[in-house]
Write a protein that holds these residues in place. Structure first.
Motif, short mmCIF file in Angstrom:
data_model
loop_
_atom_site.label_atom_id
_atom_site.label_comp_id
_atom_site.label_asym_id
_atom_site.label_seq_id
_atom_site.Cartn_x
_atom_site.Cartn_y
_atom_site.Cartn_z
N TYR A 327 0.82 -1.19 0.00
CA TYR A 327 0.00 0.00 0.00
C TYR A 327 0.87 1.26 0.00
O TYR A 327 1.56 1.57 0.95
CB TYR A 327 -0.92 0.02 1.22
N ASN A 343 -4.99 3.47 5.49
CA ASN A 343 -6.06 4.00 6.35
C ASN A 343 -7.03 2.89 6.69
O ASN A 343 -7.58 2.22 5.81
CB ASN A 343 -6.80 5.13 5.64
N SER A 347 -13.56 6.45 4.67
CA SER A 347 -13.12 7.20 3.50
C SER A 347 -14.33 7.55 2.63
O SER A 347 -15.42 6.99 2.78
CB SER A 347 -12.14 6.38 2.67
N GLU A 350 -15.44 4.46 0.62
CA GLU A 350 -16.23 3.52 1.41
C GLU A 350 -17.66 4.01 1.56
O GLU A 350 -18.62 3.23 1.44
CB GLU A 350 -15.60 3.30 2.79
N LEU A 408 -11.07 -1.88 -0.65
CA LEU A 408 -10.80 -1.97 0.79
C LEU A 408 -10.20 -3.33 1.18
O LEU A 408 -10.58 -3.90 2.20
CB LEU A 408 -12.10 -1.75 1.57
N GLY A 411 -8.26 -2.50 4.40
CA GLY A 411 -8.74 -1.29 5.05
C GLY A 411 -9.39 -1.55 6.39
O GLY A 411 -10.15 -0.71 6.89
#
Length: 469
Positions: A327, A343, A347, A350, A408, A411
């Motif tokens: 990432y 993160n 977001s 998301e 994600l 995530g």
């Protein structure tokens, strides 16, 4: 029962991000936090803002692959990889459970002490308390989704989750396990209480609280309660902050050679509530399955996160055990781009996917397709890009589910998505393979192991606490 905070390192020193000052946790009986400024610095602590214990949930994920795998290994990583009922040494501090309660302790210290702090206005104190309520809700959200069953309205008032602790006294006796329903009610209450005193925006520091951040967390909470209408409502509210926007991967953020202009989490415009994943060295060593590495469509710029073990461009014929998900790493060097911490907070992307799922489930296919396209057009090279089009509700829902996987993967929510999809009959069995490609472990749909066992160490100190079945 034993004290809930028994494993907290009360004499630890906490580094305050961005400051030269350390906050020493003084022995019981002495007051550590005295001024409003002290509490403000406390909320900047890396202990609170960087949560490696959340990021390590990738080990349970269907995307994670250890090759070659030692079947005789009893390391925490290897035991988590094969979903062992107990994966930590019972004589040691249980990392996932205790780390969450450790952070909850720090938030409770703010919630319970800020009103008596010296200096500052009443409004400043209410703001800091609101930020702590938001942070506490974030921690309990994970706890209930790890140690409690997926929310089911017909059984949530009977299914057990975790003890809800609101005290900041280190000798607080462990309360009984709350039900899943009670846990969600407490989380929602914290977030609603926080909304009244949070600032409208956190554009200068995404790690701190805001109205948008609280709304985005409410969207997450309702999403995993499978209350998709409320999830959509709060996701839409979270995106009203004017400083937020999608991060366009075509705008020089990602190029064929890597991630030269990847923005720092603290001010990223697509981050609503930043929760860092810890040191980037952790991210560099996430090995992924060959099937995931090869599943990105042509033109999908997110495929640049998939690198070989040297963080170089993936070969045309990658082999198992040579693939990492890196990432925001520079593709041509082994040195990390520290600005690009992963993160695990909320977001813009998301929230758009939550809106899309809420819309398609209610039959609003137009909104679902628009939100889906808002994400995808910022992730694909414009050359040859075509928006996904369909009039089939099931097909659109599947596309949104697939998009969550690509957007994600690490995530902090993939394991939670697997639980949710399994409860809806949409999660296939997950296999683990040995060095020769033979299946040695399988996680079946609705497998009881989707609910983590209470660590043996915790039960040893709390013999009256019931274990998950």
């Amino acid at each position: 029962m034993k004290y809930i905070y028994q494993y907290i390192a009360v004499l630890a020193i906490i580094l305050v991000t961005g400051c030269d000052k350390f906050l020493d946790v003084e022995p019981k009986g002495k007051q550590l936090l005295q001024t409003v400024k002290d509490y403000d610095l406390w909320l900047n602590s890396q202990t609170l803002t960087y949560e490696t214990h959340v990021y390590t949930l990738y080990r349970f994920s269907d995307l994670y692959d250890i090759h070659p795998y030692n079947l005789n290994s009893i390391t925490v990583t290897d035991l988590q990889y094969r979903w062992a009922l107990q994966f930590e040494d019972p004589t040691l501090t249980p990392s996932i459970w205790s780390n969450f309660y450790n952070i909850i302790y720090y938030y409770n210290a703010v919630i319970n002490g800020i009103d008596n702090a010296q200096g500052g206005s009443a409004q400043e104190k209410q703001k800091l308390k609101a930020e702590a309520l938001l942070g506490r809700a974030h921690e309990y959200f994970y706890l209930v989704n790890l140690y409690g069953k997926i929310y089911n309205p017909s059984t949530a008032d009977q299914d057990l989750s975790v003890p809800f602790v609101s005290s900041s006294d280190i000798v607080t006796i462990t309360p009984p396990r709350s039900t899943v329903k009670q846990a969600y009610e407490n989380i929602i209450a914290d977030l609603n209480m926080a909304l009244a005193s949070l600032p409208a925006d956190n554009a200068t520091n995404r790690f701190r609280g805001s109205v948008a951040a609280a709304n985005s967390m409410l969207a997450r909470v309702y999403f995993y309660m499978r209350d998709y209408a409320n999830a959509r409502k709060y996701a839409e509210l979270s995106l009203q902050a004017p400083s937020l926007m999608m991060l366009d991967y075509n705008a020089g953020v990602i190029t064929s050679t890597g991630f030269p202009n990847w923005p720092a989490l603290v001010t990223r415009k697509d981050v609503i509530y930043a929760r860092g994943a810890g040191a980037m060295s952790n991210v560099a060593t996430v090995p992924v399955t060959l099937s995931f590495a090869q599943s990105f469509a042509a033109g999908d710029l997110r495929s640049y996160f998939i690198k070989d073990i040297n963080k170089s461009t993936l070969s045309a014929n990658p082999k198992r055990g040579t693939i990492n998900y890196c990432y925001a790493y520079l593709a041509s060097t082994t040195s990390p781009n520290m600005a690009g911490n992963a993160n695990i907070g909320t977001s813009v992307a998301e929230m758009k996917l939550i809106i899309a799922e809420g819309a398609v489930r209610s039959g609003d296919l137009t909104t679902a397709l628009q939100q889906l396209d808002d994400v995808r057009k910022n992730r694909f090279s414009p050359t040859g890009y075509a928006a996904f089009q369909s009039g089939d509700q099931a097909a659109i829902l599947q596309k949104i589910t697939d998009e969550r996987l690509f957007e994600l993967p690490f995530g902090g929510v993939r394991w939670l998505d697997m639980r949710r999809l399994s409860s809806e009959g949409k999660m296939p069995a997950v296999n683990r393979y040995d060095a020769n490609g033979n299946v040695f472990e399988t996680l079946q749909p609705n497998d009881p192991r989707y609910v983590l066992k209470i660590p043996l160490n915790i039960l040893g100190y709390n013999p009256d606490m019931p274990q998950n079945q």
